[in-house]
Enzyme design. Sequence first.
Site, PDB file in Angstrom:
ATOM      1  N   CYS A   2    -123.239 -48.311  27.566  1.00 53.49           N
ATOM      2  CA  CYS A   2    -123.618 -48.477  26.177  1.00 53.49           C
ATOM      3  C   CYS A   2    -123.627 -47.077  25.583  1.00 53.49           C
ATOM      4  CB  CYS A   2    -125.038 -49.042  26.055  1.00 53.49           C
ATOM      5  SG  CYS A   2    -125.266 -50.590  26.928  1.00 53.49           S
ATOM      6  N   TRP A  77    -123.013 -52.861  25.395  1.00 61.40           N
ATOM      7  CA  TRP A  77    -122.019 -53.629  26.161  1.00 61.40           C
ATOM      8  C   TRP A  77    -122.849 -54.397  27.169  1.00 61.40           C
ATOM      9  CZ3 TRP A  77    -120.349 -53.843  31.327  1.00 61.40           C
ATOM     10  CH2 TRP A  77    -119.131 -54.485  31.531  1.00 61.40           C
ATOM     11  N   GLY A 104    -127.392 -47.768  30.967  1.00 63.97           N
ATOM     12  CA  GLY A 104    -127.458 -47.771  32.426  1.00 63.97           C
ATOM     13  C   GLY A 104    -127.894 -49.135  32.925  1.00 63.97           C
ATOM     14  N   GLU A 476     -99.283 -50.825  35.250  1.00 60.70           N
ATOM     15  CA  GLU A 476     -99.941 -50.277  34.068  1.00 60.70           C
ATOM     16  C   GLU A 476     -99.463 -51.009  32.807  1.00 60.70           C
ATOM     17  OE1 GLU A 476    -102.418 -48.689  33.507  1.00 60.70           O
ATOM     18  OE2 GLU A 476    -102.202 -47.812  31.526  1.00 60.70           O
ATOM     19  N   HIS A 499     -90.840 -63.965  47.206  1.00 61.98           N
ATOM     20  CA  HIS A 499     -91.813 -64.440  48.199  1.00 61.98           C
ATOM     21  C   HIS A 499     -92.899 -65.299  47.559  1.00 61.98           C
ATOM     22  CE1 HIS A 499     -89.954 -62.119  51.347  1.00 61.98           C
ATOM     23  NE2 HIS A 499     -89.942 -61.078  50.534  1.00 61.98           N
ATOM     24  N   LYS A 599    -115.183 -48.389  27.104  1.00 56.50           N
ATOM     25  CA  LYS A 599    -114.382 -47.270  27.580  1.00 56.50           C
ATOM     26  C   LYS A 599    -114.791 -46.756  28.956  1.00 56.50           C
ATOM     27  CE  LYS A 599    -111.191 -44.201  26.818  1.00 56.50           C
ATOM     28  NZ  LYS A 599    -109.841 -44.714  27.024  1.00 56.50           N
TER      29      LYS A 599
HETATM   30  C1  F6R Z   1    -107.491 -49.400  30.925  1.00 58.50           C
HETATM   31  C2  F6R Z   1    -108.632 -48.573  31.175  1.00 58.50           C
HETATM   32  C3  F6R Z   1    -109.446 -48.835  32.396  1.00 58.50           C
HETATM   33  C4  F6R Z   1    -109.881 -47.502  33.015  1.00 58.50           C
HETATM   34  C5  F6R Z   1    -110.836 -47.744  34.192  1.00 58.50           C
HETATM   35  C6  F6R Z   1    -111.227 -46.450  34.870  1.00 58.50           C
HETATM   36  O1  F6R Z   1    -106.835 -49.045  29.756  1.00 58.50           O
HETATM   37  O2  F6R Z   1    -108.930 -47.706  30.416  1.00 58.50           O
HETATM   38  O3  F6R Z   1    -108.751 -49.604  33.325  1.00 58.50           O
HETATM   39  O4  F6R Z   1    -108.752 -46.814  33.449  1.00 58.50           O
HETATM   40  O5  F6R Z   1    -111.986 -48.386  33.725  1.00 58.50           O
HETATM   41  O6  F6R Z   1    -111.816 -45.570  33.968  1.00 58.50           O
HETATM   42  P1  F6R Z   1    -111.951 -44.025  34.275  1.00 58.50           P
HETATM   43  O7  F6R Z   1    -110.578 -43.465  34.338  1.00 58.50           O
HETATM   44  O8  F6R Z   1    -112.745 -43.484  33.142  1.00 58.50           O
HETATM   45  O9  F6R Z   1    -112.645 -43.917  35.590  1.00 58.50           O
END
Ligand code: F6R
Length: 604
Positions: A2, A77, A104, A476, A499, A599
Amino acid sequence: MCGIIGYIGNNNCILHLTNGLKRLEYRGYDSAGIAIINNKELKVYKEKGKLQNLINLLNEKRNEMSNSNIGIGHIRWATHGIPNEINAHPHTTNFAPIAIVHNGIIENYKELKEDLITKGAIFKSETDTEVIAHLIGYEYTQTKDLKTAVINATKQLKGAYALCIINENNPNEIIATKRFAPLIIGKGNNENIIGSDIPAIINITNKVIYLDDNETAIITKEDIKVYDSNNNIINKNIAILNIKEDNLNKDGYKHFMLKEINEQPNIIRNLINSNIVKERIKNLPTNINNIKIIACGTSLHAGIIAKYIIEDITSIPVETESASEYIYRKNTTNKNSLVIGISQSGETADTITALRQAKEKNATTIIITNREDSSICKYGDYILPINAGIEISVAATKSYTAQLITLYLLSIHLSELENKNDIKTKELKSHLNEIPNKMEQILNNTNIIENIAIKLSAYKDFIFISRGTNIGSSMEGALKLKEISYINATAYPAGELKHGPIALLDENIPLIAILIPNHITYDKLISNCQEAKARKAKLIAITSSNDETLTNLFDYIIQIPEISENVSPLITCIPLQLIAYYIANFLGKDVDQPRNLAKSVTVE
Ligand code: F6R
């Protein structure tokens, strides 16, 4: 995960709180709230949904908050309890007129709740956070001093927290504390601000104090005092941030994601021209005989590609693994391991735990991150910053290519340390230099990609295939499409298609194939595409091939510049990012803030 904010100063705090929360929206956006002290009275306002709902509420209630220069705020979140107004922060307690915001997860909240209920706490929400409010409130009834109450209460918490607390009885201070969750304090001029991340505070000040775990701060408008867990005052350095406000604007782009996609050539150029890997990775122990790359999500995909590259140019075996798996099995990490943790945010709980475990096993560790100030860095013997600038779009793009190029540069460095500066390594180096211009060639001509994306936007399921280094790219590409357009997409090494997954294929499934002609598996991949064509799948090629026969096989061809297979993931990702972006944009999705995501994933 959050975002939290706190403000105290001479000015009305509402605008500062909502501006700060806006800048933290990438951390969560399912509900939001603030608490202020207005004319000596504690007031709490919360709303479900996007921050704008809260802002609308605050506009309606403007008259009630004309005299509030202290407040805290939160953007949520949801983890414990659905996103609704009751579960939104700030949380309060019947023990004392205080309000708290929390980022947290509290692991022992059930035990604490039971105990607090026996002491008279009246719970309203389903959150773990409310336990903290009551615990601090109860301790406050015992000590009558909020800072001491916070120190005593947090000693009883298991888990992660960053907290800001205000108290109606003392409208001149905010208390802030943290453990395993980020929190910074910005020192302004007769005003101070606290935030989960730099964007929340940068429009007030670039002078910051990074709180360390188990430290507690008293923040008044003139002063910031920090105490250790024994309640002793400690000296903290003030760091000066070198971040421009422009980084936080869309710069005329419709979405941050599109802006960040377009930033990639320059980020890669700067990293190639820097000497960062050589400067940072000095005196690497000579005993290393195995490498583990640990990450999650997009960062994991960068690691999957790096395995191909490192094994190609060094003699060291590499395993790439999802952090969430690595931490719960008896893995083979030992004192001869080099463990490379990749995390854009540096706050991903699984990756942090993995790196802590690796350190406990005496492995040598390298952290590749966009945030040198992040929690994961304390577990790194070496830190490689990717210098991508703050990434605001929840879907990672520029941080992915910045991680990838850093991994390429690291691979070259490892090869050179092994005295393997052979022809392959030299070729790799020269191919990397071509990347920024080739990225620009694609980015300067995106109409074809946009048109194809619009035509594809009606489909509900996609399959991505490739071979070699681009398997990571396919994964990706599928992830980008899923997360921002909510369309189902799966990636396979092309050889796996026959497969099982081939059973899925018919005219309703577009198959996006990445084909690099100078690679040993090119013809095999073409055969896989022919097999898919025979099952009527819609075929899309992302390729540097000029072979005219491809036009008969593929429904759409996205041409990329000629490129060597070993560096091609740095190029193939651009059309993949754009396909996902244009489909999501065409479908009217919330590109920068996709549903259910945030994020940084600070929970396991
Ligand atoms: C996808 C994305 C997530 C992060 C993942 C790891 O676009 O952003 O899959 O890559 O949550 O996050 P980090 O790199 O901050 O550890």
